[in-house]
Motif scaffolding. Structure first.
Motif, PDB file in Angstrom:
ATOM      1  N   ALA A  19      39.492  45.155  46.223  1.00 27.53           N
ATOM      2  CA  ALA A  19      39.755  43.661  46.134  1.00 27.53           C
ATOM      3  C   ALA A  19      39.544  43.097  44.537  1.00 27.53           C
ATOM      4  CB  ALA A  19      38.784  42.887  47.253  1.00 27.53           C
ATOM      5  N   TYR A  22      42.184  41.523  42.043  1.00 24.57           N
ATOM      6  CA  TYR A  22      42.763  40.211  42.111  1.00 24.57           C
ATOM      7  C   TYR A  22      42.069  39.265  41.294  1.00 24.57           C
ATOM      8  CZ  TYR A  22      44.520  41.741  46.573  1.00 24.57           C
ATOM      9  OH  TYR A  22      45.387  42.633  47.653  1.00 24.57           O
ATOM     10  N   GLU A  23      42.563  38.568  40.467  1.00 22.82           N
ATOM     11  CA  GLU A  23      41.880  37.461  39.642  1.00 22.82           C
ATOM     12  C   GLU A  23      41.373  36.273  40.319  1.00 22.82           C
ATOM     13  OE1 GLU A  23      44.523  36.154  36.669  1.00 22.82           O
ATOM     14  OE2 GLU A  23      45.170  38.651  35.920  1.00 22.82           O
ATOM     15  N   ASP A  24      42.018  36.048  41.694  1.00 17.75           N
ATOM     16  CA  ASP A  24      41.463  34.850  42.535  1.00 17.75           C
ATOM     17  C   ASP A  24      40.674  35.102  43.340  1.00 17.75           C
ATOM     18  OD1 ASP A  24      43.268  36.383  43.987  1.00 17.75           O
ATOM     19  OD2 ASP A  24      44.238  34.910  44.853  1.00 17.75           O
ATOM     20  N   ALA A  25      40.008  36.244  43.280  1.00 15.07           N
ATOM     21  CA  ALA A  25      38.943  36.669  44.305  1.00 15.07           C
ATOM     22  C   ALA A  25      37.618  37.470  43.636  1.00 15.07           C
ATOM     23  CB  ALA A  25      39.613  37.840  45.367  1.00 15.07           C
ATOM     24  N   GLU A  75      52.223  39.202  51.051  1.00 13.79           N
ATOM     25  CA  GLU A  75      51.074  39.607  50.078  1.00 13.79           C
ATOM     26  C   GLU A  75      49.872  39.187  50.153  1.00 13.79           C
ATOM     27  OE1 GLU A  75      52.891  38.466  46.255  1.00 13.79           O
ATOM     28  OE2 GLU A  75      55.057  39.058  46.998  1.00 13.79           O
ATOM     29  N   ASP A  77      46.209  39.174  51.550  1.00 14.29           N
ATOM     30  CA  ASP A  77      45.297  40.126  51.691  1.00 14.29           C
ATOM     31  C   ASP A  77      43.899  39.583  52.195  1.00 14.29           C
ATOM     32  OD1 ASP A  77      44.234  42.736  51.969  1.00 14.29           O
ATOM     33  OD2 ASP A  77      43.511  42.835  49.846  1.00 14.29           O
ATOM     34  N   TYR A  89      39.680  36.587  50.696  1.00 16.30           N
ATOM     35  CA  TYR A  89      41.349  36.723  50.800  1.00 16.30           C
ATOM     36  C   TYR A  89      41.720  36.541  49.427  1.00 16.30           C
ATOM     37  CZ  TYR A  89      41.693  31.606  50.195  1.00 16.30           C
ATOM     38  OH  TYR A  89      41.460  30.388  49.654  1.00 16.30           O
ATOM     39  N   HIS A  90      43.007  37.126  49.405  1.00 14.12           N
ATOM     40  CA  HIS A  90      43.823  36.771  48.229  1.00 14.12           C
ATOM     41  C   HIS A  90      45.047  36.143  48.608  1.00 14.12           C
ATOM     42  CE1 HIS A  90      46.480  37.517  44.894  1.00 14.12           C
ATOM     43  NE2 HIS A  90      47.428  38.034  45.633  1.00 14.12           N
ATOM     44  N   THR A 121      47.025  29.139  49.499  1.00 17.73           N
ATOM     45  CA  THR A 121      45.598  29.050  49.238  1.00 17.73           C
ATOM     46  C   THR A 121      44.891  28.361  50.430  1.00 17.73           C
ATOM     47  OG1 THR A 121      45.695  29.183  46.905  1.00 17.73           O
ATOM     48  CG2 THR A 121      43.498  28.457  47.822  1.00 17.73           C
TER      49      THR A 121
END
Length: 151
Positions: A19, A22-25, A75, A77, A89-90, A121
């Motif tokens: 995980a 991911y840049e967003d997690a 996509e 996750d 989550y992603h 999101t």
């Protein structure tokens, strides 16, 4: 408000994926428990979350058509963040250079891109909430100190 579309297939969670990619997690733990989350999603968490999300989302059907055309749902996750004790989550999304890359012919504005990204999101968070509230109780698995042997 709301979206009247069929529930998409549950995404296949990749058990070997970190995980941290991911840049967003923001994930501190390393025990992702994706196999267990996959079972919970298939046992109804995904459908329950989708039903809840579609009832309140502002995403329009034409935007959802773009999401499905591009296969974005695959996509998603979901993973357990063992450090924070929560489901993370992603969410997939459309890139900022969508216009240059000509991602999809129906995308004509940044408003559409922004709406899709925000909607996905929000859906990801609803899935996490449904998993945590109704499908998993890993805190109950913690060992009681009284059950440990004396040394």
């Amino acid at each position: 408000m709301g979206l009247d579309v069929a529930t998409p297939d549950v995404p296949e969670l990749e058990t070997g994926k970190s995980a941290d990619e991911y840049e967003d997690a923001d994930v501190q733990g390393d025990e992702y428990r994706r196999a267990e989350l996959q079972v919970a999603l298939e046992d109804g968490a995904w459908a329950d979350a989708f039903e809840e999300w579609t009832a309140q989302t502002g995403l329009e059907e034409r935007a959802w058509d773009i999401v499905t055309d591009l296969g974005l749902v695959r996509e998603f996750d979901f993973f357990w963040d063992s450090f924070a004790g929560r489901v993370g989550y992603h969410a997939p999304g459309l890139p900022e250079d969508w216009r240059e890359r000509n991602i999809h012919p129906a995308i004509q504005s940044w408003e559409t891109v922004s709406g899709i990204n925000a909607g996905l999101t929000e859906f990801g968070q609803v899935v996490c909430d449904v998993l945590a509230d109704d499908y998993i109780d890993w805190e109950a698995e913690e060992v009681d100190a009284d059950d440990l042997p004396d040394f």
